[in-house]
Design a protein around this motif. Structure first.
Motif, PDB file in Angstrom:
ATOM      1  N   SER A 234      20.997   2.623  23.893  1.00 48.65           N
ATOM      2  CA  SER A 234      20.691   3.051  25.270  1.00 48.65           C
ATOM      3  C   SER A 234      21.815   3.960  25.842  1.00 48.65           C
ATOM      4  O   SER A 234      22.963   3.662  25.516  1.00 48.65           O
ATOM      5  CB  SER A 234      20.602   1.740  26.367  1.00 48.65           C
ATOM      6  OG  SER A 234      19.327   1.074  25.640  1.00 48.65           O
ATOM      7  N   LYS A 235      21.574   4.847  26.811  1.00 52.52           N
ATOM      8  CA  LYS A 235      22.508   5.552  27.575  1.00 52.52           C
ATOM      9  C   LYS A 235      22.212   5.737  28.933  1.00 52.52           C
ATOM     10  O   LYS A 235      21.144   6.180  29.440  1.00 52.52           O
ATOM     11  CB  LYS A 235      22.589   7.141  26.995  1.00 52.52           C
ATOM     12  CG  LYS A 235      23.527   7.825  27.498  1.00 52.52           C
ATOM     13  CD  LYS A 235      23.512   9.449  27.094  1.00 52.52           C
ATOM     14  CE  LYS A 235      24.756  10.361  27.462  1.00 52.52           C
ATOM     15  NZ  LYS A 235      24.531  11.674  26.895  1.00 52.52           N
ATOM     16  N   TYR A 236      23.207   5.596  29.930  1.00 54.39           N
ATOM     17  CA  TYR A 236      22.763   5.702  31.204  1.00 54.39           C
ATOM     18  C   TYR A 236      24.177   6.504  31.749  1.00 54.39           C
ATOM     19  O   TYR A 236      25.148   6.640  31.311  1.00 54.39           O
ATOM     20  CB  TYR A 236      23.073   4.598  31.987  1.00 54.39           C
ATOM     21  CG  TYR A 236      21.972   3.211  31.379  1.00 54.39           C
ATOM     22  CD1 TYR A 236      20.818   3.020  32.083  1.00 54.39           C
ATOM     23  CD2 TYR A 236      22.441   2.441  30.246  1.00 54.39           C
ATOM     24  CE1 TYR A 236      19.937   2.332  31.507  1.00 54.39           C
ATOM     25  CE2 TYR A 236      21.628   1.354  29.973  1.00 54.39           C
ATOM     26  CZ  TYR A 236      20.115   1.349  30.384  1.00 54.39           C
ATOM     27  OH  TYR A 236      19.397   0.279  29.872  1.00 54.39           O
ATOM     28  N   SER A 237      23.707   7.318  32.915  1.00 55.98           N
ATOM     29  CA  SER A 237      24.811   8.556  33.211  1.00 55.98           C
ATOM     30  C   SER A 237      24.473   8.978  34.854  1.00 55.98           C
ATOM     31  O   SER A 237      23.329   8.575  35.393  1.00 55.98           O
ATOM     32  CB  SER A 237      24.887   9.851  32.636  1.00 55.98           C
ATOM     33  OG  SER A 237      23.580  10.391  32.860  1.00 55.98           O
ATOM     34  N   VAL A 238      25.645   8.983  35.347  1.00 51.89           N
ATOM     35  CA  VAL A 238      25.249   9.388  36.829  1.00 51.89           C
ATOM     36  C   VAL A 238      26.271  10.458  37.124  1.00 51.89           C
ATOM     37  O   VAL A 238      27.539  10.214  36.636  1.00 51.89           O
ATOM     38  CB  VAL A 238      25.574   8.213  37.868  1.00 51.89           C
ATOM     39  CG1 VAL A 238      25.593   8.760  39.414  1.00 51.89           C
ATOM     40  CG2 VAL A 238      24.546   7.211  37.730  1.00 51.89           C
ATOM     41  N   GLY A 239      26.138  11.437  37.878  1.00 52.84           N
ATOM     42  CA  GLY A 239      27.228  12.590  38.119  1.00 52.84           C
ATOM     43  C   GLY A 239      26.695  13.654  39.084  1.00 52.84           C
ATOM     44  O   GLY A 239      25.533  13.569  39.606  1.00 52.84           O
ATOM     45  N   LEU A 240      27.680  14.576  39.120  1.00 52.43           N
ATOM     46  CA  LEU A 240      27.558  15.724  40.141  1.00 52.43           C
ATOM     47  C   LEU A 240      27.709  16.956  39.487  1.00 52.43           C
ATOM     48  O   LEU A 240      28.809  16.971  38.572  1.00 52.43           O
ATOM     49  CB  LEU A 240      28.498  15.869  41.448  1.00 52.43           C
ATOM     50  CG  LEU A 240      28.272  14.561  42.351  1.00 52.43           C
ATOM     51  CD1 LEU A 240      29.304  14.501  43.583  1.00 52.43           C
ATOM     52  CD2 LEU A 240      26.725  14.594  43.253  1.00 52.43           C
ATOM     53  N   GLY A 241      26.992  18.038  39.793  1.00 50.85           N
ATOM     54  CA  GLY A 241      27.069  19.139  38.939  1.00 50.85           C
ATOM     55  C   GLY A 241      26.421  20.535  39.544  1.00 50.85           C
ATOM     56  O   GLY A 241      25.846  20.413  40.253  1.00 50.85           O
ATOM     57  N   PHE A 242      26.824  21.729  38.851  1.00 52.99           N
ATOM     58  CA  PHE A 242      26.386  22.755  39.266  1.00 52.99           C
ATOM     59  C   PHE A 242      25.718  23.436  37.924  1.00 52.99           C
ATOM     60  O   PHE A 242      26.473  23.475  37.015  1.00 52.99           O
ATOM     61  CB  PHE A 242      27.046  23.658  39.960  1.00 52.99           C
ATOM     62  CG  PHE A 242      28.369  23.925  39.632  1.00 52.99           C
ATOM     63  CD1 PHE A 242      28.542  25.193  38.731  1.00 52.99           C
ATOM     64  CD2 PHE A 242      29.461  23.244  39.689  1.00 52.99           C
ATOM     65  CE1 PHE A 242      29.969  25.407  38.350  1.00 52.99           C
ATOM     66  CE2 PHE A 242      30.614  23.531  39.211  1.00 52.99           C
ATOM     67  CZ  PHE A 242      30.936  24.588  38.616  1.00 52.99           C
ATOM     68  N   THR A 243      24.698  24.147  38.170  1.00 51.18           N
ATOM     69  CA  THR A 243      24.071  25.103  36.997  1.00 51.18           C
ATOM     70  C   THR A 243      23.999  26.501  36.924  1.00 51.18           C
ATOM     71  O   THR A 243      23.338  27.059  38.002  1.00 51.18           O
ATOM     72  CB  THR A 243      22.763  24.452  36.653  1.00 51.18           C
ATOM     73  OG1 THR A 243      22.749  22.921  36.558  1.00 51.18           O
ATOM     74  CG2 THR A 243      22.209  24.888  35.406  1.00 51.18           C
ATOM     75  N   ALA A 244      24.564  27.328  36.138  1.00 48.14           N
ATOM     76  CA  ALA A 244      24.304  28.608  36.309  1.00 48.14           C
ATOM     77  C   ALA A 244      24.958  29.298  37.325  1.00 48.14           C
ATOM     78  O   ALA A 244      24.181  30.481  37.835  1.00 48.14           O
ATOM     79  CB  ALA A 244      22.908  29.031  35.603  1.00 48.14           C
TER      80      ALA A 244
END
Length: 490
Positions: free
Chosen positions: A134-144
């Motif tokens: 299992s893998k869980y993730s939470v985050g903020l980001g910007f793309t291209a």
């Protein structure tokens, strides 16, 4: 470390965003004379002088049109005309398009959360046993996010901004045109009413003449030709009256379309046709004033500026572009450990794109942008020339129409006297019925010509007002905003 790199990249983007490869904009020289045409056909130089009414474009339409009924019709048209509504909606559309393009100058920050559960069979597992992970993730980001090193995004933003300004000018131009069309159609209606009155009076007089001729025919003092001619005059007048009634109905239908709703029954009483009270000393100013006063010229210049900015975007396509993708958050194989210390996760993916060989695509795009600018220059210059001609034509018409009216009024006076003498001579048996009927026909023609000439004078005043950029303000001297602005458009 990640925050440091990200901050450095964003700072570099902010510093380099001001770089632009668009050509420096220079307004083309106006391809017209610095003065209006002069000479006897233009009534001397008085038209170019400012008067107590100030600049024509600053005269509100409520001051220019004194007829209360016409003012109400214009007010209704500005609120209901569908063409004007489309122009206003186009402003809203281009403003939204500009906001979309402007947003590309800044990175779009997204919040993400994901959950993945995966099973591997034994023959694919490194341990040789089947496993479930299992893998869980939470985050903020910007793309291209593109670093605008050479001003491509900025140029596209500037192009969208100029298109927005152009749509705003188009909205003003649509309002000015609408105001002038409503006024011209209303004046046509008033002229038709005046013509109907003349025809009705003429028909009454001709019926009286026919009855007198009929009595004389019965006693044998006039010929059948005289009686037939008198009857022909009566039937012609009846036909003219029916034709005018049709023309008036069609003119009212056209006015209804412009107003955008059925004409209300409680409209104010209108002024008589010859008492409209339009400003006769409307100042023309100088041709250079049109560059700042005519919305269609302003629109053409904004479209030229948009084409100029598009060249900057086309030029920037020849140079490398750098885009950034990054994220920061937490990740864990256990949901309960997702926000514990040490579960931080980040990624930073810069990407550079360097054009090498594109089969001439970028060169062709630049050629298109350059040619589009040349087209925009020609359209801008033509808009100036067209405006110059419209004002010049209206000025010479204003100078000449007064002489035409004076001559037509003298003709009506002369024909009236001729008709009165012919009627007196006929009733006293001195002259024939043909002379009387000819005098009636000539008087009718002169009266109709006078109405048409007076209508030409009024419509020319409206045309000059429109040609000089008038009709946008509701009231003069900035005492009120234009109606469209008052309704919430900007």
């Amino acid at each position: 470390m990640t925050n440091k790199y990200t901050l450095t990249a964003l700072l570099a983007a902010a510093l380099l965003a001001g770089c632009s490869m668009a050509p420096t904009y220079l307004r083309p020289a106006a391809p017209v004379s610095g003065q209006w045409p002069s000479g006897p056909a233009y009534g001397g130089e008085a038209a170019t002088q400012a008067t107590k009414n100030g600049v024509a474009a600053d005269i509100g339409w409520r001051e220019f049109f004194a007829d209360a009924r016409l003012q109400k019709l214009i007010e209704l048209a500005l609120a209901n005309n569908r063409d004007l509504q489309v122009a206003m909606l186009n402003v809203e559309k281009t403003r939204a398009q500009y906001q979309i393009q402007r947003a590309d100058l800044f990175p779009a920050i997204d919040a993400t959360a994901s959950s993945t559960r995966q099973r591997l069979p034994a023959d694919l597992s490194s341990s040789g046993r089947a496993s479930t992970s299992s893998k869980y993730s939470v985050g903020l980001g910007f793309t291209a996010y593109e670093l605008d090193l050479f001003g491509r995004v900025q140029s596209l933003k500037n192009e969208a901004l100029e298109q927005y300004f152009a749509s705003e000018a188009a909205r003003k131009s649509a309002q000015i045109t609408l105001v002038s069309e409503v006024a011209s159609q209303y004046l046509t209606l008033r002229a038709l009413d005046e013509q109907q009155k003349v025809v009705t009076d003429t028909l009454t007089a001709q019926q009286s003449s026919y009855e007198l001729t009929k009595k004389r025919f019965d006693v044998g003092t006039v010929t059948a030709l005289d009686l037939s001619t008198a009857d022909s005059q009566v039937q012609t007048a009846k036909s003219n009256l029916v034709s005018l009634m049709q023309q008036r109905a069609q003119a009212e239908n056209a006015l209804t379309l412009l107003v955008g709703q059925p004409l209300p029954a409680d409209l104010p009483e209108g002024n008589a046709f010859d008492a409209q009270g339009l400003l006769a000393d409307l100042p023309a100013g100088l041709p250079s004033d049109l560059l700042e006063r005519r919305p269609d010229i302003i629109q053409a210049e904004h479209q030229l500026k948009a084409a100029n900015a598009d060249i900057g975007a086309a030029r920037a396509a020849f140079f490398p572009s750098i885009s950034l993708t990054g994220s920061f958050g937490t990740a864990s194989s256990q949901l309960s450990n997702l926000f514990k210390s040490g579960q931080g996760a980040w990624s930073f993916i810069p990407q550079i794109n360097l054009p090498i060989f594109d089969w001439g695509k970028n060169t062709a795009n630049l050629d298109v942008s350059t040619t589009s600018k040349k087209i925009a220059v020609a359209q801008y210059e033509k808009s100036i020339q067209s405006a110059f001609r419209e004002v010049s034509d209206a000025l010479t018409a204003r100078a000449m129409v007064e002489q035409q009216i004076a001559a037509q009024e003298a003709l009506v006076k002369s024909e009236t006297q001729r008709y009165q003498l012919a009627e007196l001579r006929y009733r006293n048996g001195v002259d024939s019925a043909l002379s009387l009927l000819d005098a009636q026909r000539s008087l009718y023609s002169a009266q109709q010509g006078l109405i048409q000439t007076r209508l030409a004078r009024l419509t020319n005043q409206v045309t000059l007002y429109k040609a000089l950029g008038g009709g946008w303000l509701e009231r003069s001297a900035g005492t009120a905003q234009g109606p469209a602005a008052a309704n919430g458009a900007s």
